[in-house]
Each structure stands twice: as C-alpha cells, then as structure tokens.
Design a protein around this motif. Structure first.
Motif, PDB file in Angstrom:
ATOM      1  N   PHE A 126       0.842  -1.189   0.000  1.00  0.00           N
ATOM      2  CA  PHE A 126       0.000   0.000   0.000  1.00  0.00           C
ATOM      3  C   PHE A 126       0.880   1.243   0.000  1.00  0.00           C
ATOM      4  O   PHE A 126       2.029   1.212   0.434  1.00  0.00           O
ATOM      5  N   LEU A 127       0.324   2.349  -0.473  1.00  0.00           N
ATOM      6  CA  LEU A 127       1.041   3.624  -0.496  1.00  0.00           C
ATOM      7  C   LEU A 127       0.772   4.415   0.775  1.00  0.00           C
ATOM      8  O   LEU A 127      -0.332   4.361   1.320  1.00  0.00           O
ATOM      9  N   THR A 128       1.758   5.180   1.189  1.00  0.00           N
ATOM     10  CA  THR A 128       1.560   6.176   2.236  1.00  0.00           C
ATOM     11  C   THR A 128       1.977   7.527   1.669  1.00  0.00           C
ATOM     12  O   THR A 128       2.824   7.605   0.781  1.00  0.00           O
ATOM     13  N   PHE A 129       1.348   8.589   2.182  1.00  0.00           N
ATOM     14  CA  PHE A 129       1.643   9.946   1.738  1.00  0.00           C
ATOM     15  C   PHE A 129       2.038  10.767   2.958  1.00  0.00           C
ATOM     16  O   PHE A 129       1.192  11.139   3.770  1.00  0.00           O
ATOM     17  N   GLN A 130       3.336  11.044   3.076  1.00  0.00           N
ATOM     18  CA  GLN A 130       3.876  11.809   4.194  1.00  0.00           C
ATOM     19  C   GLN A 130       4.007  13.272   3.785  1.00  0.00           C
ATOM     20  O   GLN A 130       4.419  13.578   2.667  1.00  0.00           O
ATOM     21  N   SER A 131       3.671  14.166   4.694  1.00  0.00           N
ATOM     22  CA  SER A 131       3.783  15.596   4.401  1.00  0.00           C
ATOM     23  C   SER A 131       5.218  15.954   4.037  1.00  0.00           C
ATOM     24  O   SER A 131       6.166  15.593   4.727  1.00  0.00           O
ATOM     25  N   TYR A 132       5.372  16.677   2.954  1.00  0.00           N
ATOM     26  CA  TYR A 132       6.677  17.165   2.506  1.00  0.00           C
ATOM     27  C   TYR A 132       7.100  18.394   3.310  1.00  0.00           C
ATOM     28  O   TYR A 132       8.256  18.574   3.609  1.00  0.00           O
ATOM     29  N   GLY A 142      -0.784  20.113  21.267  1.00  0.00           N
ATOM     30  CA  GLY A 142      -2.030  20.606  21.813  1.00  0.00           C
ATOM     31  C   GLY A 142      -1.887  21.247  23.190  1.00  0.00           C
ATOM     32  O   GLY A 142      -2.861  21.703  23.764  1.00  0.00           O
ATOM     33  N   HIS A 143      -0.687  21.297  23.745  1.00  0.00           N
ATOM     34  CA  HIS A 143      -0.498  21.958  25.028  1.00  0.00           C
ATOM     35  C   HIS A 143      -0.618  23.462  24.831  1.00  0.00           C
ATOM     36  O   HIS A 143      -0.145  24.011  23.839  1.00  0.00           O
ATOM     37  N   HIS A 144      -1.238  24.126  25.780  1.00  0.00           N
ATOM     38  CA  HIS A 144      -1.513  25.559  25.639  1.00  0.00           C
ATOM     39  C   HIS A 144      -0.245  26.394  25.528  1.00  0.00           C
ATOM     40  O   HIS A 144      -0.229  27.399  24.838  1.00  0.00           O
ATOM     41  N   ASP A 145       0.820  25.982  26.193  1.00  0.00           N
ATOM     42  CA  ASP A 145       2.044  26.788  26.124  1.00  0.00           C
ATOM     43  C   ASP A 145       2.886  26.455  24.894  1.00  0.00           C
ATOM     44  O   ASP A 145       3.901  27.091  24.634  1.00  0.00           O
ATOM     45  N   GLY A 146       2.473  25.439  24.135  1.00  0.00           N
ATOM     46  CA  GLY A 146       3.200  25.080  22.917  1.00  0.00           C
ATOM     47  C   GLY A 146       4.542  24.447  23.197  1.00  0.00           C
ATOM     48  O   GLY A 146       5.366  24.302  22.296  1.00  0.00           O
ATOM     49  N   SER A 147       4.790  24.052  24.452  1.00  0.00           N
ATOM     50  CA  SER A 147       6.108  23.574  24.832  1.00  0.00           C
ATOM     51  C   SER A 147       6.405  22.172  24.315  1.00  0.00           C
ATOM     52  O   SER A 147       7.559  21.847  24.077  1.00  0.00           O
ATOM     53  N   ARG A 148       5.394  21.348  24.141  1.00  0.00           N
ATOM     54  CA  ARG A 148       5.642  19.986  23.685  1.00  0.00           C
ATOM     55  C   ARG A 148       5.252  19.855  22.226  1.00  0.00           C
ATOM     56  O   ARG A 148       4.210  20.307  21.803  1.00  0.00           O
ATOM     57  N   THR A 149       6.104  19.237  21.474  1.00  0.00           N
ATOM     58  CA  THR A 149       5.800  18.948  20.078  1.00  0.00           C
ATOM     59  C   THR A 149       5.968  17.456  19.844  1.00  0.00           C
ATOM     60  O   THR A 149       6.628  16.761  20.611  1.00  0.00           O
ATOM     61  N   ASN A 150       5.377  16.972  18.801  1.00  0.00           N
ATOM     62  CA  ASN A 150       5.457  15.578  18.450  1.00  0.00           C
ATOM     63  C   ASN A 150       6.583  15.410  17.440  1.00  0.00           C
ATOM     64  O   ASN A 150       6.657  16.145  16.465  1.00  0.00           O
ATOM     65  N   SER A 151       7.465  14.438  17.639  1.00  0.00           N
ATOM     66  CA  SER A 151       8.587  14.245  16.727  1.00  0.00           C
ATOM     67  C   SER A 151       8.242  13.300  15.584  1.00  0.00           C
ATOM     68  O   SER A 151       9.092  12.891  14.830  1.00  0.00           O
ATOM     69  N   ALA A 152       6.978  12.953  15.443  1.00  0.00           N
ATOM     70  CA  ALA A 152       6.549  12.010  14.409  1.00  0.00           C
ATOM     71  C   ALA A 152       6.480  12.676  13.045  1.00  0.00           C
ATOM     72  O   ALA A 152       6.355  13.886  12.929  1.00  0.00           O
ATOM     73  N   LYS A 153       6.533  11.836  12.029  1.00  0.00           N
ATOM     74  CA  LYS A 153       6.264  12.279  10.672  1.00  0.00           C
ATOM     75  C   LYS A 153       4.753  12.262  10.504  1.00  0.00           C
ATOM     76  O   LYS A 153       4.058  11.475  11.121  1.00  0.00           O
ATOM     77  N   TRP A 154       4.225  13.133   9.628  1.00  0.00           N
ATOM     78  CA  TRP A 154       2.776  13.250   9.477  1.00  0.00           C
ATOM     79  C   TRP A 154       2.313  12.682   8.153  1.00  0.00           C
ATOM     80  O   TRP A 154       2.823  13.040   7.094  1.00  0.00           O
ATOM     81  N   TYR A 155       1.336  11.786   8.221  1.00  0.00           N
ATOM     82  CA  TYR A 155       0.816  11.075   7.062  1.00  0.00           C
ATOM     83  C   TYR A 155      -0.648  11.412   6.819  1.00  0.00           C
ATOM     84  O   TYR A 155      -1.402  11.647   7.759  1.00  0.00           O
ATOM     85  N   VAL A 164     -10.908  13.003   7.019  1.00  0.00           N
ATOM     86  CA  VAL A 164      -9.511  13.048   6.596  1.00  0.00           C
ATOM     87  C   VAL A 164      -8.732  13.837   7.626  1.00  0.00           C
ATOM     88  O   VAL A 164      -9.173  14.877   8.106  1.00  0.00           O
ATOM     89  N   ARG A 165      -7.554  13.328   7.966  1.00  0.00           N
ATOM     90  CA  ARG A 165      -6.732  13.969   8.992  1.00  0.00           C
ATOM     91  C   ARG A 165      -5.290  13.540   8.847  1.00  0.00           C
ATOM     92  O   ARG A 165      -4.962  12.679   8.045  1.00  0.00           O
ATOM     93  N   LYS A 166      -4.453  14.118   9.665  1.00  0.00           N
ATOM     94  CA  LYS A 166      -3.060  13.699   9.744  1.00  0.00           C
ATOM     95  C   LYS A 166      -2.978  12.566  10.756  1.00  0.00           C
ATOM     96  O   LYS A 166      -3.816  12.436  11.637  1.00  0.00           O
ATOM     97  N   ASN A 167      -1.965  11.717  10.594  1.00  0.00           N
ATOM     98  CA  ASN A 167      -1.747  10.646  11.550  1.00  0.00           C
ATOM     99  C   ASN A 167      -0.264  10.344  11.574  1.00  0.00           C
ATOM    100  O   ASN A 167       0.387  10.334  10.536  1.00  0.00           O
ATOM    101  N   ALA A 168       0.264  10.106  12.757  1.00  0.00           N
ATOM    102  CA  ALA A 168       1.689   9.854  12.900  1.00  0.00           C
ATOM    103  C   ALA A 168       2.034   8.372  12.793  1.00  0.00           C
ATOM    104  O   ALA A 168       3.201   8.033  12.630  1.00  0.00           O
ATOM    105  N   ASN A 169       1.057   7.494  12.872  1.00  0.00           N
ATOM    106  CA  ASN A 169       1.332   6.062  12.873  1.00  0.00           C
ATOM    107  C   ASN A 169       1.183   5.492  11.468  1.00  0.00           C
ATOM    108  O   ASN A 169       0.078   5.230  11.005  1.00  0.00           O
ATOM    109  N   VAL A 170       2.300   5.282  10.804  1.00  0.00           N
ATOM    110  CA  VAL A 170       2.295   4.797   9.428  1.00  0.00           C
ATOM    111  C   VAL A 170       1.811   3.353   9.348  1.00  0.00           C
ATOM    112  O   VAL A 170       1.461   2.879   8.271  1.00  0.00           O
ATOM    113  N   ASN A 171       1.736   2.652  10.458  1.00  0.00           N
ATOM    114  CA  ASN A 171       1.297   1.256  10.460  1.00  0.00           C
ATOM    115  C   ASN A 171      -0.215   1.099  10.543  1.00  0.00           C
ATOM    116  O   ASN A 171      -0.725   0.002  10.453  1.00  0.00           O
TER     117      ASN A 171
END
Length: 188
Positions: A126-132, A142-155, A164-171
C-alpha cells in the motif's frame, strides 16, 4: 477481496516504479500504461484507503472520504515533483490536496510546498503519503504553552467515518492507500 487488493498492490508497485524511473530520467513513456488512465502529464486514478473510503477533494476545499467509487470528486491527478515527491489534484474540483502547517488537510486552488507529499509503498504494497512541508517536531501536541511537540512524521489518513486527517502512525490502516484506475473499477 483481500487477494484482489494484494494483486492490485503488487501491480501498482511495479507500474509506479517504472513510472518514477522514467520521470526521474526524463525518459518518454514507450508503451501505454495498462494500470492507469493517463489524461495529463502524470497519472489519473482514485485513491482507495484501507479504512474503506475513496479520497475526494471537493470544490469548496473540503477533503473527506466517500464509499462511492464513481463519485466525480474522487478522480485524482498525480504529478511527480522528483523521485518519491508528488502533488495530488482533484480533477473536478481543480484543487490540490494540502496539509497546512498545523496538520489540517484541505484542497487549495494553487500548488505550494504544503501540497507536496512523499509517496512510498509500505511492506504490504500500500502507499503512504507523508507531508513534505511538515518536518518532525513541527506540529504542536495541543499543550496551551506550545512547549511539547510531536517528533513524528505526518501522514495523510482517512478515518473509519471518512474524516480526513493527519496521523503519525504509518502502520495504521487509515494511512494505507491504493491507486485504483477506472479500468480496475470496471473489472469488479
């Protein structure tokens, strides 16, 4: 049905590999592509998600999934922007599939870096489409202070209700797509 999807996936991988090699080296296509309807420079098809939906890009810019394989807004044109990088345009809507900086997915009237995706087959074919344009650590958790970010790739993903949405779990199945030509739909 599962065996049909596997056959379609194998067939697609081979044709995509040949297409990408030709595009990378500017080799003119010699033989007609029997797996895809070519109407523009690139490929025209429908994207079927393993969650059971076809991706559709609407004229108002909304993007979602539909179970109707014959919906005119499911026709997608894919153009290569280098090896493994593509943009996807809704044929009827004239809008480009775009992942905005905060991960929202919409159809935009013009191409941009946000409308480019890394396209890659997974081990199941199957194909996956990761944000360029959204590198890891770019979408806030989603933390109000913006201090935490997710290190995942977005698909690109289509959920079980067609959203339709973004998802970090390519599996996850919601991030797995097949290119389906009109000919393949007619053979069902």
């Amino acid at each position: 049905m599962k065996m049909n999807l596997q056959k379609m996936a194998r067939s697609f991988i081979l044709s995509t590999f040949i297409y990408n090699i030709c595009a990378a080296f500017n080799v003119p296509e010699g033989a007609p592509d029997h797996h895809h309807d070519i109407e523009h420079e690139g490929q025209v098809f429908r994207l079927y998600c393993r969650s059971g939906y076809f991706l559709q890009i609407m004229p108002d810019g909304s993007v979602n999934g539909t179970r109707s394989a014959q919906n005119k807004y499911t026709l997608i044109h894919k153009a290569n922007n280098g090896i493994g990088v593509v943009d996807l345009e809704g044929i009827e809507s004239g809008r480009y599939l775009t992942m905005l900086p905060h991960g929202r997915i919409v159809g935009m009237p013009t191409k941009s870096n946000e409308s480019k995706f890394y396209e890659s087959p997974n081990e199941s074919g199957f194909l996956t489409f990761q944000s360029y344009s959204l590198p890891p650590n770019s979408v806030s958790s989603g933390h109000h202070d913006g201090s935490r970010t997710n290190s995942a790739k977005w698909y690109l993903a289509v959920g079980k209700t067609g959203n339709v949405r973004k998802n970090a779990n390519v599996n996850k199945q919601m991030t797995h797509f097949l290119q389906v030509s009109n000919k393949e739909l007619d053979n069902r």
